[in-house]
Scaffold this active site. Sequence first.
Site, mmCIF file in Angstrom:
data_model
loop_
_atom_site.group_PDB
_atom_site.id
_atom_site.type_symbol
_atom_site.label_atom_id
_atom_site.label_comp_id
_atom_site.label_asym_id
_atom_site.label_seq_id
_atom_site.Cartn_x
_atom_site.Cartn_y
_atom_site.Cartn_z
ATOM 1 N N ASN A 179 -2.673 12.757 0.304
ATOM 2 C CA ASN A 179 -3.704 12.647 -0.742
ATOM 3 C C ASN A 179 -4.872 12.256 0.248
ATOM 4 O O ASN A 179 -5.933 12.573 -0.465
ATOM 5 C CB ASN A 179 -3.298 11.769 -1.992
ATOM 6 C CG ASN A 179 -2.556 12.480 -2.712
ATOM 7 O OD1 ASN A 179 -2.489 13.502 -3.193
ATOM 8 N ND2 ASN A 179 -1.265 11.710 -3.205
ATOM 9 N N THR A 226 3.407 9.009 -0.521
ATOM 10 C CA THR A 226 3.931 8.025 -1.263
ATOM 11 C C THR A 226 4.584 8.857 -2.657
ATOM 12 O O THR A 226 3.812 8.964 -3.493
ATOM 13 C CB THR A 226 3.195 7.060 -1.837
ATOM 14 O OG1 THR A 226 2.268 6.566 -0.811
ATOM 15 C CG2 THR A 226 3.780 5.744 -2.319
ATOM 16 N N LYS A 228 5.650 9.221 -6.389
ATOM 17 C CA LYS A 228 4.907 8.483 -7.384
ATOM 18 C C LYS A 228 5.663 8.746 -8.518
ATOM 19 O O LYS A 228 5.760 9.977 -9.002
ATOM 20 C CB LYS A 228 3.556 8.722 -7.454
ATOM 21 C CG LYS A 228 2.712 8.169 -6.551
ATOM 22 C CD LYS A 228 1.265 8.732 -6.268
ATOM 23 C CE LYS A 228 0.555 8.280 -4.929
ATOM 24 N NZ LYS A 228 0.959 9.401 -3.966
ATOM 25 N N ASP A 238 4.776 2.199 -0.608
ATOM 26 C CA ASP A 238 3.522 1.542 -0.902
ATOM 27 C C ASP A 238 3.561 0.031 -0.761
ATOM 28 O O ASP A 238 4.521 -0.461 -1.397
ATOM 29 C CB ASP A 238 3.100 1.811 -2.123
ATOM 30 C CG ASP A 238 1.286 1.368 -2.257
ATOM 31 O OD1 ASP A 238 1.157 0.305 -2.125
ATOM 32 O OD2 ASP A 238 0.648 2.315 -2.901
ATOM 33 N N GLU A 282 -3.355 -3.369 10.590
ATOM 34 C CA GLU A 282 -4.722 -3.187 10.292
ATOM 35 C C GLU A 282 -5.543 -4.396 9.870
ATOM 36 O O GLU A 282 -7.011 -4.347 9.692
ATOM 37 C CB GLU A 282 -4.681 -2.236 8.721
ATOM 38 C CG GLU A 282 -3.943 -1.038 9.228
ATOM 39 C CD GLU A 282 -3.874 0.025 7.823
ATOM 40 O OE1 GLU A 282 -4.888 0.803 7.929
ATOM 41 O OE2 GLU A 282 -2.883 -0.204 7.089
ATOM 42 N N ASP A 316 -6.620 10.372 7.568
ATOM 43 C CA ASP A 316 -7.063 10.690 6.002
ATOM 44 C C ASP A 316 -8.230 11.733 6.337
ATOM 45 O O ASP A 316 -9.250 11.289 6.258
ATOM 46 C CB ASP A 316 -7.331 9.696 5.024
ATOM 47 C CG ASP A 316 -6.253 8.852 4.844
ATOM 48 O OD1 ASP A 316 -5.289 9.074 4.266
ATOM 49 O OD2 ASP A 316 -6.332 7.607 5.462
HETATM 50 C C1 6MZ Z 1 -2.706 2.147 5.043
HETATM 51 C C2 6MZ Z 1 -3.113 3.990 3.907
HETATM 52 C C3 6MZ Z 1 -4.247 4.618 4.705
HETATM 53 O O1 6MZ Z 1 0.606 8.654 -0.099
HETATM 54 O O2 6MZ Z 1 -0.938 9.271 -1.962
HETATM 55 N N1 6MZ Z 1 -3.124 5.383 3.195
HETATM 56 N N2 6MZ Z 1 -2.218 3.014 3.926
HETATM 57 N N3 6MZ Z 1 -3.885 2.205 5.743
HETATM 58 C C4 6MZ Z 1 -4.783 3.403 5.762
HETATM 59 N N4 6MZ Z 1 -5.757 3.572 6.537
HETATM 60 C C5 6MZ Z 1 -7.003 3.233 6.169
HETATM 61 N N5 6MZ Z 1 -4.623 5.531 4.376
HETATM 62 C C6 6MZ Z 1 -3.851 6.052 3.340
HETATM 63 O O3 6MZ Z 1 -1.576 9.183 0.440
HETATM 64 C C7 6MZ Z 1 -2.774 8.038 0.140
HETATM 65 C C8 6MZ Z 1 -2.007 6.784 0.357
HETATM 66 O O4 6MZ Z 1 -1.716 6.672 1.768
HETATM 67 C C9 6MZ Z 1 -1.982 5.511 2.061
HETATM 68 C C10 6MZ Z 1 -2.425 4.580 0.716
HETATM 69 O O5 6MZ Z 1 -1.429 4.012 0.249
HETATM 70 C C11 6MZ Z 1 -2.979 5.679 0.069
HETATM 71 O O6 6MZ Z 1 -2.936 5.350 -1.494
HETATM 72 P P1 6MZ Z 1 -0.541 9.440 -0.530
HETATM 73 O O7 6MZ Z 1 -0.289 10.869 -0.462
#
Ligand code: 6MZ
Length: 352
Positions: free
Chosen positions: A18, A99, A101, A157, A217, A293
Amino acid sequence: MDCWFRNLPKIELHAHLNGSIRNSTLLELARELGEKGTIIFSDFEYVIRKDDRSLREVFKLFDLIHIVTTDHKTITRITKEVVEDFAAENVVYLELRTTPKRNDSIGMSKRSYIEAVLEGLRSVSSSSLDINLSSNDPAKCVAGTKMIYVRLLLSIDRRESTAAAMETVKLALEMKDMGVIGIDLSGNPTVGEWATFVPALKFAREQGLSVTLHCGEVPNPVEIQAMLDFLPGRIGHACCFQDEEWRKLKSSMIPVEICLTSNIRTETISSVDVHHFAELYKENHPIVLCTDDSGVFSTSLSNEYAIASSTFGLGKPEMFQLARIAFDFIFAENQVKMELIKMFESAARTLE
Ligand code: 6MZ
């Protein structure tokens, strides 16, 4: 950007489904929901177009993205587009993480969410992309002369309970022959306790799933050391490490997924020239460049390679080697590794 980086075959090991959504798709979906009155579009438009988000704002944006992307059809569409985008820039192997859902109000279970993702993989085909799904490799997409292997990691998550994490691991095990190969721990790093996830992560590993963890992080030495002691297959980020954590990491040789633009945009690292990439690279620690991302941070894997090359003064032979060596850190089976080695061998001839 030099198109050499685009032509370079690349391996992407840290991409959140996402978070990799196209900006244009996100705007379109938000506008549609605005017209239906579900959201106020102008609230979304501002945050989608905002560039320099803090780590906290990024997680706010993810909450917004989740409102926009909750139905099966949209998940399928996003998956298809994300794979096509990576294939278009010569990513030859992609481990996509997401994740699972649950949303009872629309009849979505964790399983049906992942089925929608798999449907997206199967629908990767258009005038420029063909898909060839053989029965023993459900996620191998042939895109004209381009080929991209796709594997899935299911993310836990950090807001989830032990039971919910276990549910995700069990789902991954049930979907092992459909391209699911591992588990990721991600989400807001200021939320949740490491101990909550250990039972599910241990169980995953005992059952033959690979594990990668978002690690460091935020500064949290106790958690970072416990995560390194767990000996995951890879870790993501490794930004807020102190001397003891660096020592542990380096002696463990755990590969690190490096996300330059993400770390800068979220202000986890103050500027790219002081990024720990330089030291890990110099010391030959296993590292792999990734996007994290690509949608949220407006980047691409080719762009991450170009940034590393210009920031750290690495020439094309060094960048080629950096891209190639990532085959060793993938979670897929040896047969895929062998295929990737061949792909890099043939690319070496044309890219010289
Ligand atoms: C930690 C991250 C992230 O799973 O809905 N996510 N978690 N650190 C990061 N770096 C900044 N970037 C993304 O993709 C989106 C989800 O991935 C995790 C977060 O839980 C975010 O809601 P999906 O496909």
